[in-house]
Design an enzyme around this catalytic site. Structure first.
Site, PDB file in Angstrom:
ATOM      1  N   LYS A 171       0.826  -1.179   0.000  1.00 28.02           N
ATOM      2  CA  LYS A 171       0.000   0.000   0.000  1.00 28.02           C
ATOM      3  C   LYS A 171       0.879   1.255   0.000  1.00 28.02           C
ATOM      4  CE  LYS A 171      -3.682   1.724   2.949  1.00 28.02           C
ATOM      5  NZ  LYS A 171      -4.658   1.280   3.930  1.00 28.02           N
ATOM      6  N   ARG A 172       1.947   1.161   0.781  1.00 30.45           N
ATOM      7  CA  ARG A 172       2.812   2.320   0.976  1.00 30.45           C
ATOM      8  C   ARG A 172       3.460   2.779  -0.331  1.00 30.45           C
ATOM      9  NH1 ARG A 172       7.705   2.468   2.125  1.00 30.45           N
ATOM     10  NH2 ARG A 172       7.766   0.221   2.346  1.00 30.45           N
TER      11      ARG A 172
END
Ligand code: GLU
Length: 481
Positions: free
Chosen positions: A253-254
């Site tokens: 996600k990051r």
């Protein structure tokens, strides 16, 4: 035997590419064998509930062309298909195991557990539930429950022996029971744990084949103890390898590369993402790379699934996307490109001409605003050195002569059409004994203010319209002195 499969996402609000791939493979496998594909929403973890997340799942799956035969929205004989709506179904199964001595009521409070965990840590051990409540007599347990004391139900995992299963991809997977915790089946709030609900649902929904991410590989033997405790037949397990960013990192996600939505918003086509994701961890056994959904169904087989993690190569996806973009009709290209035209401030320009110049060079739609920035606004500070080009035999002096002649001729042109502009400019080049390029280069530089542009001088002139084109040509001429 009828094949029955399920895709069982937890509603997180996003579709991870790994989840998308699981759904796709499950769907392909099911359609190939004429089975039933079930959509089940695994929302037992109410604390993680995300508003609207179930709709995101429906929408994304539909977007990528998957249809399900049973599910929360379409119904079916094994419903309900949302775990929170099934919550009363789990307790009786847990009680059945309690009857058989394969599960037990546990009254340990969080504080008590914490204290024992801390003590274990101090001894340098990892805490494993110590079967503290296993020997509470049943009548006493039932009395305490009736009196309202909070409780959970735990599985009574054997203290020795092995829990194992055979996975289609990973083969025989075994763990030592001594290493397993007496996992909670029913939580203090009466809800089943994720693992317990998953097992009960797969069984009661008649699921024959489970395809899912390899992150579940290590908990599967533990689930299987439940199948054995109930005396149920296990489904066939097919665990899919991880999708990695590189040798050591998962998509995350990051880094903004994990979700289907990330790629849609970066201007990738669904068809390209689906095609590329299908090939992440599966190969058709031949050299083919481009597949429609029907071709995928036809070509898919469990034998083609890979055992080693798949590396997500964004360059490959981008290449594939460009290829899908080139195959679009002009109208379809425009439909996809419109939001980006709007963003770039060129939505009012001729769509057919835009598609013609942009479609061959667009790799992702999100590149469009940068490719056409000069159309929306001329960078008036461009250097006159741009007029120099060896191949076209031009330099600022040649450019001055060309623009001097072209500007009045274009101003006098009655129709500002591509054909008229073309005939005029090409005619002028012939008249003056110039190569087309020698005349068109300075015109394009004056119109665009940069050397590399999608489209040539004539197309750019049409897109800009008479007024703006003439203004830019006059500006070019004044720069040239
Ligand atoms: N609910 C799980 C997830 O969203 C899927 C587990 C399974 O397929 O068994 O990852």
């Amino acid at each position: 035997m009828e094949v029955r499969t399920r895709f069982a996402p937890s509603p997180t609000g996003y579709m991870h590419l790994g989840g998308m791939r699981t759904a796709l493979y499950t769907y392909l496998f099911t359609r190939k064998y004429g089975g039933k594909f079930v959509l089940r929403i695994e929302d037992t973890d109410q604390a993680r509930y995300v508003e609207g997340a179930t709709e995101v799942i429906y929408r994304t799956l539909r977007d990528i062309g998957l249809t399900w035969d049973e599910g929360p929205d379409v119904g079916g004989a094994y419903g309900p298909y949302i775990q929170s709506a099934r919550k009363d179904m789990y307790l009786p199964y847990a009680k059945q195991l309690v009857e058989q001595g394969k599960a037990y009521y546990c009254f340990c409070t969080n504080e008590a557990l914490e204290a024992r965990r801390a003590a274990a840590a101090e001894r340098g051990e990892t805490f494993k539930y110590d079967k503290h409540c296993l020997n509470i007599p049943r009548e006493e347990a039932e009395r305490r429950i009736a009196a309202g004391e909070p409780y959970v139900i735990r599985q009574n995992v054997p203290t020795s022996g092995e829990a194992s299963f055979d996975d289609v991809i990973f083969g025989h997977i075994a763990v030592d029971c001594a290493e397993l915790d007496d996992m909670i089946l029913i939580k203090a709030d009466g809800m089943p744990t994720y693992n317990f609900a998953n097992v009960i649902d797969d069984h009661t929904m008649g699921i024959t084949h489970v395809l899912r991410g390899s992150e579940y590989l290590s908990s599967t033997p533990k689930y299987n103890l439940l199948y054995e405790a109930f005396g149920w037949e296990k489904p066939v397990y097919i665990h899919l390898t991880n999708i990695m960013r590189d040798a050591t990192h998962k998509l995350s996600k990051r880094t903004g590369d994990a979700y289907y939505e990330d790629y849609i918003s970066k201007g990738y086509l669904m068809e390209a993402i689906r095609n590329y994701v299908a090939l992440l961890g599966w190969n058709p056994g031949d050299e083919r790379e481009f597949f429609t959904m029907d071709e995928l169904i036809e070509a898919f087989s469990l034998e083609g699934l890979s055992k080693s993690p798949a590396i997500f190569d964004v360059n490959k996806l981008t290449w594939m996307n460009a290829e899908y973009i080139r195959r679009l009709s002009g109208e379809a290209f425009t439909q996809h490109a419109l939001p980006y035209y709007a963003q770039a401030g060129i939505a009012g320009m001729d769509h057919a001409v835009l598609a013609r110049i942009l479609q061959p060079r667009t790799e992702t739609f999100a590149q469009i605003p940068e490719m056409v920035d000069f159309l929306a606004k001329l960078d008036e500070d461009y250097s006159v050195e741009l007029f120099t080009n060896k191949k076209s035999k031009t330099n600022p002096d040649v450019a001055r002569d060309v623009l001097c002649a072209v500007l009045p001729a274009l101003s006098a042109l009655p129709d500002w059409t591509e054909e008229a502009i073309h005939d005029l400019l090409i005619g002028m080049a012939a008249e003056r004994g110039l190569k087309n390029g020698t005349l068109l280069w300075p015109v394009r530089i004056a119109l665009a203010g940069k050397q590399v542009t999608p489209g040539g001088a004539i197309e750019i002139a049409v897109l800009l319209g008479r007024e703006e084109a003439l203004r830019r040509l006059a500006l070019g001429l004044s720069k040239l002195g």
